[in-house]
Design a protein around this motif. Structure first.
Motif, PDB file in Angstrom:
ATOM      1  N   CYS B 224       0.831  -1.217   0.000  1.00 36.01           N
ATOM      2  CA  CYS B 224       0.000   0.000   0.000  1.00 36.01           C
ATOM      3  C   CYS B 224       0.862   1.262   0.000  1.00 36.01           C
ATOM      4  O   CYS B 224       0.556   2.237  -0.677  1.00 36.01           O
ATOM      5  CB  CYS B 224      -0.929   0.022   1.210  1.00 36.01           C
ATOM      6  N   LEU B 225       1.946   1.231   0.787  1.00 35.36           N
ATOM      7  CA  LEU B 225       2.836   2.392   0.835  1.00 35.36           C
ATOM      8  C   LEU B 225       3.492   2.612  -0.522  1.00 35.36           C
ATOM      9  O   LEU B 225       3.597   3.738  -1.004  1.00 35.36           O
ATOM     10  CB  LEU B 225       3.922   2.190   1.894  1.00 35.36           C
ATOM     11  N   SER B 226       3.931   1.511  -1.152  1.00 37.40           N
ATOM     12  CA  SER B 226       4.573   1.626  -2.460  1.00 37.40           C
ATOM     13  C   SER B 226       3.583   2.232  -3.461  1.00 37.40           C
ATOM     14  O   SER B 226       3.943   3.107  -4.249  1.00 37.40           O
ATOM     15  CB  SER B 226       5.036   0.256  -2.966  1.00 37.40           C
ATOM     16  N   ASP B 227       2.328   1.777  -3.420  1.00 36.32           N
ATOM     17  CA  ASP B 227       1.298   2.330  -4.321  1.00 36.32           C
ATOM     18  C   ASP B 227       1.125   3.817  -4.080  1.00 36.32           C
ATOM     19  O   ASP B 227       1.101   4.616  -5.002  1.00 36.32           O
ATOM     20  CB  ASP B 227      -0.065   1.663  -4.056  1.00 36.32           C
ATOM     21  N   GLU B 228       0.997   4.154  -2.824  1.00 35.09           N
ATOM     22  CA  GLU B 228       0.703   5.541  -2.471  1.00 35.09           C
ATOM     23  C   GLU B 228       1.867   6.473  -2.823  1.00 35.09           C
ATOM     24  O   GLU B 228       1.656   7.588  -3.278  1.00 35.09           O
ATOM     25  CB  GLU B 228       0.406   5.596  -0.963  1.00 35.09           C
ATOM     26  N   LEU B 229       3.102   6.005  -2.616  1.00 38.58           N
ATOM     27  CA  LEU B 229       4.271   6.855  -2.877  1.00 38.58           C
ATOM     28  C   LEU B 229       4.760   6.727  -4.321  1.00 38.58           C
ATOM     29  O   LEU B 229       5.678   7.430  -4.736  1.00 38.58           O
ATOM     30  CB  LEU B 229       5.434   6.499  -1.930  1.00 38.58           C
ATOM     31  N   LYS B 230       4.164   5.810  -5.068  1.00 35.76           N
ATOM     32  CA  LYS B 230       4.544   5.548  -6.462  1.00 35.76           C
ATOM     33  C   LYS B 230       6.034   5.243  -6.596  1.00 35.76           C
ATOM     34  O   LYS B 230       6.719   5.707  -7.500  1.00 35.76           O
ATOM     35  CB  LYS B 230       4.153   6.729  -7.364  1.00 35.76           C
ATOM     36  N   THR B 231       6.548   4.496  -5.649  1.00 33.99           N
ATOM     37  CA  THR B 231       7.930   4.026  -5.715  1.00 33.99           C
ATOM     38  C   THR B 231       8.014   2.775  -4.838  1.00 33.99           C
ATOM     39  O   THR B 231       7.183   2.596  -3.945  1.00 33.99           O
ATOM     40  CB  THR B 231       8.924   5.098  -5.218  1.00 33.99           C
ATOM     41  N   THR B 232       8.994   1.913  -5.112  1.00 27.59           N
ATOM     42  CA  THR B 232       9.073   0.681  -4.329  1.00 27.59           C
ATOM     43  C   THR B 232       9.604   0.966  -2.932  1.00 27.59           C
ATOM     44  O   THR B 232      10.651   1.596  -2.780  1.00 27.59           O
ATOM     45  CB  THR B 232      10.033  -0.311  -5.015  1.00 27.59           C
ATOM     46  N   VAL B 233       8.858   0.506  -1.965  1.00 27.03           N
ATOM     47  CA  VAL B 233       9.314   0.638  -0.580  1.00 27.03           C
ATOM     48  C   VAL B 233       9.835  -0.738  -0.150  1.00 27.03           C
ATOM     49  O   VAL B 233       9.153  -1.746  -0.335  1.00 27.03           O
ATOM     50  CB  VAL B 233       8.152   1.082   0.349  1.00 27.03           C
ATOM     51  N   THR B 234      11.048  -0.782   0.395  1.00 25.87           N
ATOM     52  CA  THR B 234      11.626  -2.065   0.792  1.00 25.87           C
ATOM     53  C   THR B 234      11.840  -2.082   2.298  1.00 25.87           C
ATOM     54  O   THR B 234      12.368  -1.106   2.841  1.00 25.87           O
ATOM     55  CB  THR B 234      13.035  -2.243   0.168  1.00 25.87           C
ATOM     56  N   PRO B 235      11.469  -3.170   2.957  1.00 22.33           N
ATOM     57  CA  PRO B 235      11.791  -3.223   4.393  1.00 22.33           C
ATOM     58  C   PRO B 235      13.289  -3.478   4.574  1.00 22.33           C
ATOM     59  O   PRO B 235      13.874  -4.198   3.768  1.00 22.33           O
ATOM     60  CB  PRO B 235      10.970  -4.411   4.899  1.00 22.33           C
ATOM     61  N   VAL B 236      13.902  -2.906   5.585  1.00 23.19           N
ATOM     62  CA  VAL B 236      15.309  -3.225   5.869  1.00 23.19           C
ATOM     63  C   VAL B 236      15.333  -4.624   6.496  1.00 23.19           C
ATOM     64  O   VAL B 236      14.299  -5.104   6.968  1.00 23.19           O
ATOM     65  CB  VAL B 236      15.978  -2.216   6.842  1.00 23.19           C
ATOM     66  N   SER B 237      16.496  -5.256   6.521  1.00 23.55           N
ATOM     67  CA  SER B 237      16.528  -6.542   7.210  1.00 23.55           C
ATOM     68  C   SER B 237      16.378  -6.242   8.702  1.00 23.55           C
ATOM     69  O   SER B 237      16.895  -5.241   9.190  1.00 23.55           O
ATOM     70  CB  SER B 237      17.828  -7.299   6.921  1.00 23.55           C
ATOM     71  N   HIS B 238      15.679  -7.082   9.426  1.00 29.60           N
ATOM     72  CA  HIS B 238      15.366  -6.854  10.840  1.00 29.60           C
ATOM     73  C   HIS B 238      14.746  -5.476  11.084  1.00 29.60           C
ATOM     74  O   HIS B 238      15.275  -4.686  11.849  1.00 29.60           O
ATOM     75  CB  HIS B 238      16.629  -6.959  11.712  1.00 29.60           C
TER      76      HIS B 238
END
Ligand code: SF4
Lengths: 409, 260
Positions: B224-238
């Motif tokens: 949802c965040l990626s859609d809203e920001l129109k860019t890929t959001v990646t979680p950091v490890s841990h």
């Protein structure tokens, strides 16, 4: 003379006490008392010897005494929404309760309103007038969208000015003496000049002035600009600060260093003065300037009535976003700011609605880091200590990084 | 050994770095400030790293409970620690979104992991982990199930209220109007994402965008965040441990700077 000179702190306390005592006495003697908006043309009232009380200042005093909830509850209980400016809620509550530990004030015989600060004040005063069954005198100041106050506005306000004098002559049964008006204008101008000179001493690095003192002294700039004693007060305060500055002293006690210089945007949190101040001081952050004390630097030429009405329209609160961004960017340079603190003041829609855009533009122009926090001038329910401290500390960490990157230690 | 402790409102986290700045201990305990969670999690991390308290050279504490914890050398805000932690894991991120239990923040950083600007949620809980907790309760599911539920959504249901309390009643009316739990869960995620996007725009956020904090474990929230920001959001490890890791990196840096 031989007498020891009074400190500005003593003078301020004495003047404030006298300001309220005079209003009480006027009431007792049957003379008319006005409640006035904080940036109204007090020159007219002073010249006509009308006692004035400023509800915004009074509400701030009640807030600082942590007494505001009693009045807010009263106003809300009578149907006023929590979303209305808390100065209005406190004052409307006071008009019913009529007693505050912080300070008692006489009820007004008329209200004197100037809408150069916001539209809330207009409705607030209309309601007071209706509730108390008293006249309302209004000076309408058109909003200034452009770089200058347009000539047509000046003409319009000059006509209003004359009309207001006629209204007041009718209310008081006295005639305005133009000579006296000229004198009061002279005094007010002089007081404003020294007010500005005093807080401008903070330009020095480190600043000899602690910004929270500026908030205190502002009471006199709001309520007593037309009095000779106020000129004396601000001159004394200026001289003390200048002396501190020349001696290389900072804002606080020796050993308590000013590490960061910030601008405080918006009104103080009167109900949380001590926390807001101490948290900043703990990290060595001094408020060296603010956007709104300058509002009372109301200046005009000798006996220049056009200049007077113009001054009341051209201050910060009645201007465009562009003006605010220019102003803040200039302050950032003049006061060598390390950061900006935006008080997102739930009460004041006037200041808040434009704050995000101002933040964005000022940051783009100056690159100075900023933080905003939630609070309110007199409604204690909005501010949160822990959230405030985290935001301040984070700003300090960013300011520290920027200093290090610039080649500091 | 260098210890970073992150004491949140509902969980405590510890990270330990060795002399070579390598992560040797990581632990989470779902007990927050004011509990014995800190001691439990410290013991866990010490055991994992095979160290004793005597080996510790420097400790930095962060998080909501940082002011009251007395066992650290320094306390630093979550904002700076999440930035440091992110830089430790992923050097090219320019913007961090951290949604924690109490607050949500968007942080802009430089390559060294220094904060250049940040924005935090207003005093209310809208846009925070707490909002999602309330939603999970109303939908009668576990917080951890929200993601799978939302992924099964077939229809747009909009939760428009920004206030957590009002959103709760809005969700209840959606459910009684016959909307499916999946669609409502998706609607709640979108509501949080919209709120965070506002903060992102306010600090002029830039990609690459990463996400830290416990809510980053919710895969649909990331979508949802990626859609809203129109860019890929990646979680950091841990993601949950980013603040503790950042605090440990600060401990390492502070110790070595002081020695110079
Ligand atoms: S605080 Fe703001 S809303 Fe209240 S009277 Fe002043 S300008 Fe108007």
């Amino acid at each position: 003379m031989g007498e020891e000179r009074k400190s500005s702190k003593q003078l301020l306390a004495e003047l404030q006490a006298k300001h309220y005592a005079d209003a009480q006495q006027a009431k007792a003697e049957g003379k008319p008392v006005a409640w006035s908006a904080s940036i109204a043309m007090q020159e007219i009232l002073e010249a006509m010897d009308i006692a004035v009380v400023y509800p915004e200042n009074h509400a701030a005093a009640i807030g600082a005494r942590k007494e505001s909830m009693e009045f807010i509850n009263n106003a809300e209980g009578r149907g006023y929404s929590t979303d209305i400016c808390s100065y209005a809620r406190v004052n409307i509550g006071y008009s019913d309760i009529k007693h505050a530990e912080a300070q008692d004030i006489p009820l007004p015989d008329f209200v004197f309103c100037c809408d150069n600060l916001c539209n809330t004040v207009l409705k607030w005063y209309e309601n007071l007038a209706k509730d108390l069954n008293i006249p309302m005198v209004l000076v309408n100041t058109p909003f200034v969208y452009d770089d200058e106050v347009p000539e047509r506005s000046v003409k319009y306000m000059r006509k209003e000015f004359d009309h207001v004098i006629r209204q007041l002559e009718e209310i008081t049964g006295k005639k305005m003496d133009p000579k006296r008006l000229e004198e009061v204008m002279e005094t007010s101008n002089e007081a404003a000049k020294w007010w500005k000179a005093a807080y401008s001493t903070a330009v020095k690095n480190p600043s000899p002035l602690s910004g929270f003192d500026m908030f205190n002294y502002m009471a006199a700039a709001v309520t007593m600009r037309g009095k000779k004693e106020t000129v004396e007060l601000f001159r004394t305060w200026h001289d003390e600060l200048k002396e501190r500055g020349e001696a290389g002293m900072g804002p606080w006690k020796p050993g308590e260093d000013e590490k960061y210089r910030v601008l405080w945007d918006g009104i103080a949190c009167w109900t949380n003065l001590s926390t807001t101040f101490k948290t900043l001081k703990k990290y060595g952050v001094n408020v060296v300037c603010s956007t709104y004390p300058d509002i009372w630097n109301l200046r005009y030429g000798s006996n220049d009535l056009d200049g007077l009405v113009k001054a009341y329209a051209e201050h910060y609160a009645n201007r465009s976003i562009k003006f605010s961004v220019d102003k803040m960017s200039a302050l950032a340079e003049e006061f060598q700011l390390d950061g900006i603190l935006y008080h997102s003041n739930r009460s004041c829609k006037l200041m808040d609605f434009r704050q995000y855009e101002i933040q964005r533009q000022v940051e783009a122009r100056t690159g100075i880091p900023y933080v905003s926090f939630d609070g309110d001038q007199t409604d204690p329910r909005i501010f949160s200590d822990a959230q405030y401290e985290t935001r301040i500390q984070a700003l300090v960490e960013v300011m520290e990084n920027k200093k290090n990157a610039k080649g500091g230690k | 050994m260098f210890v970073g402790i992150d004491i949140g409102s509902s969980s405590s986290k510890v990270a330990i770095l060795n002399e070579n700045k390598e992560l040797v201990g990581l632990a989470v305990e779902n007990l927050g400030t004011g509990t014995n969670g800190i001691q439990i999690v410290l013991d866990k991390a010490f055991t994992q790293a095979g160290v004793t308290p005597e080996d510790i050279k420097y400790t930095v504490v962060t998080g909501y409970g940082r002011m009251t914890y007395e066992g650290a050398d320094t306390q630093i805000t979550e904002i700076s620690c999440h930035a440091k932690g992110t830089a430790f894991f992923n050097c090219d991120a320019k913007t961090i979104i951290d949604i924690g239990g109490q607050d949500a923040k968007v942080i802009k950083i430089d390559a060294a992991g220094n904060v250049s600007n940040f924005n935090m949620n207003e005093k209310c809980a809208a846009g925070t982990g707490r909002f999602l907790e309330v939603m999970a309760r109303v939908l009668d599911c576990k917080l951890g199930d929200l993601s799978d539920l939302a992924k099964a959504s077939k229809k747009d249901v909009s939760i428009s209220s920004v206030c957590t309390v009002f959103a709760e009643s809005e969700v209840i009316s959606c459910l009684s109007a016959g909307e499916s739990i999946s669609d409502v869960a998706k609607g709640a995620h979108r509501a949080v994402a919209r709120r965070v996007a506002g903060m992102y725009n306010r600090v002029s956020g830039e990609p690459p965008v990463v996400m830290t904090g416990g809510v980053a474990l919710n895969a649909d929230m990331i979508t949802c965040l990626s859609d809203e920001l129109k860019t890929t959001v990646t979680p950091v490890s841990h993601p949950q441990l980013a603040g503790a890791v950042g605090a440990a990196v600060f401990a390492y840096e502070k110790y070595h700077k002081a020695k110079k």
